[in-house]
Design a protein around this motif. Structure first.
Motif, PDB file in Angstrom:
ATOM      1  N   TYR A  85       0.830  -1.204   0.000  1.00 13.29           N
ATOM      2  CA  TYR A  85       0.000   0.000   0.000  1.00 13.29           C
ATOM      3  C   TYR A  85       0.871   1.263   0.000  1.00 13.29           C
ATOM      4  N   LYS A  86       1.922   1.256   0.815  1.00 17.03           N
ATOM      5  CA  LYS A  86       2.828   2.410   0.831  1.00 17.03           C
ATOM      6  C   LYS A  86       3.531   2.580  -0.518  1.00 17.03           C
ATOM      7  N   ILE A  87       3.876   1.464  -1.151  1.00 15.97           N
ATOM      8  CA  ILE A  87       4.514   1.525  -2.470  1.00 15.97           C
ATOM      9  C   ILE A  87       3.557   2.116  -3.497  1.00 15.97           C
ATOM     10  N   ALA A  88       2.278   1.766  -3.395  1.00 18.82           N
ATOM     11  CA  ALA A  88       1.276   2.330  -4.301  1.00 18.82           C
ATOM     12  C   ALA A  88       1.218   3.851  -4.167  1.00 18.82           C
ATOM     13  N   ILE A  89       1.323   4.339  -2.929  1.00 11.41           N
ATOM     14  CA  ILE A  89       1.321   5.788  -2.703  1.00 11.41           C
ATOM     15  C   ILE A  89       2.548   6.426  -3.348  1.00 11.41           C
ATOM     16  N   ASP A  90       3.711   5.777  -3.201  1.00 14.35           N
ATOM     17  CA  ASP A  90       4.930   6.291  -3.829  1.00 14.35           C
ATOM     18  C   ASP A  90       4.791   6.325  -5.353  1.00 14.35           C
ATOM     19  N   LEU A 187      14.494  19.275 -12.625  1.00 12.52           N
ATOM     20  CA  LEU A 187      15.517  18.671 -11.765  1.00 12.52           C
ATOM     21  C   LEU A 187      14.923  18.229 -10.436  1.00 12.52           C
ATOM     22  N   ARG A 188      14.131  19.108  -9.863  1.00 11.44           N
ATOM     23  CA  ARG A 188      13.532  18.805  -8.562  1.00 11.44           C
ATOM     24  C   ARG A 188      12.568  17.629  -8.663  1.00 11.44           C
ATOM     25  N   TYR A 189      11.786  17.588  -9.730  1.00  8.26           N
ATOM     26  CA  TYR A 189      10.844  16.478  -9.899  1.00  8.26           C
ATOM     27  C   TYR A 189      11.582  15.152 -10.049  1.00  8.26           C
ATOM     28  N   LEU A 190      12.658  15.148 -10.821  1.00  4.47           N
ATOM     29  CA  LEU A 190      13.441  13.928 -11.001  1.00  4.47           C
ATOM     30  C   LEU A 190      14.087  13.484  -9.690  1.00  4.47           C
ATOM     31  N   ASP A 195      13.877   9.784  -4.879  1.00  6.29           N
ATOM     32  CA  ASP A 195      13.609   9.586  -3.447  1.00  6.29           C
ATOM     33  C   ASP A 195      12.480   8.570  -3.244  1.00  6.29           C
ATOM     34  N   HIS A 196      11.447   8.666  -4.058  1.00  6.67           N
ATOM     35  CA  HIS A 196      10.331   7.720  -3.935  1.00  6.67           C
ATOM     36  C   HIS A 196      10.767   6.310  -4.331  1.00  6.67           C
ATOM     37  N   ALA A 197      11.686   6.213  -5.282  1.00  5.32           N
ATOM     38  CA  ALA A 197      12.228   4.894  -5.629  1.00  5.32           C
ATOM     39  C   ALA A 197      12.948   4.298  -4.419  1.00  5.32           C
ATOM     40  N   CYS A 198      13.651   5.148  -3.677  1.00  5.32           N
ATOM     41  CA  CYS A 198      14.298   4.681  -2.436  1.00  5.32           C
ATOM     42  C   CYS A 198      13.268   4.198  -1.429  1.00  5.32           C
ATOM     43  N   ASN A 199      12.147   4.907  -1.340  1.00  4.02           N
ATOM     44  CA  ASN A 199      11.072   4.473  -0.435  1.00  4.02           C
ATOM     45  C   ASN A 199      10.572   3.080  -0.811  1.00  4.02           C
TER      46      ASN A 199
END
Length: 216
Positions: A85-90, A187-190, A195-199
């Protein structure tokens, strides 16, 4: 019979997460390509895909509530459900950032395009992180998850160095300011997608090992 039904619903949850991952990855790849070639039609397609990802996230939320409320899962199954579920949010947030990139395509002035190889490099690393984080989820591979998260430091270094380069370009030529500002947002979006990939990688490690780690 009950266990078989539970196992099937668990597999359906995993399948929906993987489908979300594929769509979010495509949105990222297409948004960067749309930006590179100022392809308004491709950018529009990315924006339209966002509703599909949103619907999948809602389906995952419903499946998660059902599995937790009615099945009372234990141990690893519980970790899989909550982490998924947390991954879905990411993934939903990653797709939103891809949409943000796509929305900038119409704002870029063709005569003042700034060719920055660093943008493509950051995008390539981020795309790889996204792909490998989902591969780690699909294969329950904690080591791949950890190795993938390590790439974030390279994204961070490139983010700051490219940001400084864009600032210098704006100082040297005021005509470049509008496009340079938009690219700073890219740049910021990438960087946030990485960061979300790390999550996601943290979630994979938790599912596989029952260890909560901070990989950002």
């Amino acid at each position: 019979m009950v266990r078989e039904k539970f196992s099937q619903r668990l597999e359906d949850l995993r399948s929906e997460i993987l489908e979300m991952g594929e769509l979010s990855q495509k949105m990222l790849v297409d948004s960067v390509q749309a930006l590179e070639y100022l392809d308004l039609e491709l950018a529009k397609n990315v924006i339209e895909m966002d509703s599909i990802v949103d619907d999948l996230e809602y389906d995952v939320e419903k499946a998660t509530v059902h599995l937790l409320a009615l099945q009372q899962p234990m141990a690893r199954d519980l970790r899989l459900i909550t982490a998924s579920y947390k991954i879905a949010i990411d993934l939903e947030r990653m797709s939103d950032f891809a949409v943000n990139i796509a929305e900038l395509v119409s704002k870029i002035e063709g005569e003042h395009v700034i060719p920055l190889a660093e943008i493509n490099t950051i995008a390539s690393i981020t795309q790889m992180m996204m792909e490998n984080s989902m591969k780690a989820y699909a294969e329950n591979d904690a080591e791949l998850a950890k190795a993938t998260a390590e790439e974030d430091s390279q994204v961070d270094r490139l983010f700051y160095s490219t940001w400084q380069k864009l600032v210098n370009l704006m100082i040297e030529d005021a005509a470049l300011i509008p496009n340079a500002v938009d690219l700073i947002f890219v740049l910021r979006y990438l960087e946030r997608i990485a960061d979300h990939a790390c999550n996601i990688c943290e979630g994979v490690v938790y599912i596989a090992t029952n260890q909560r780690v901070n990989l950002n």
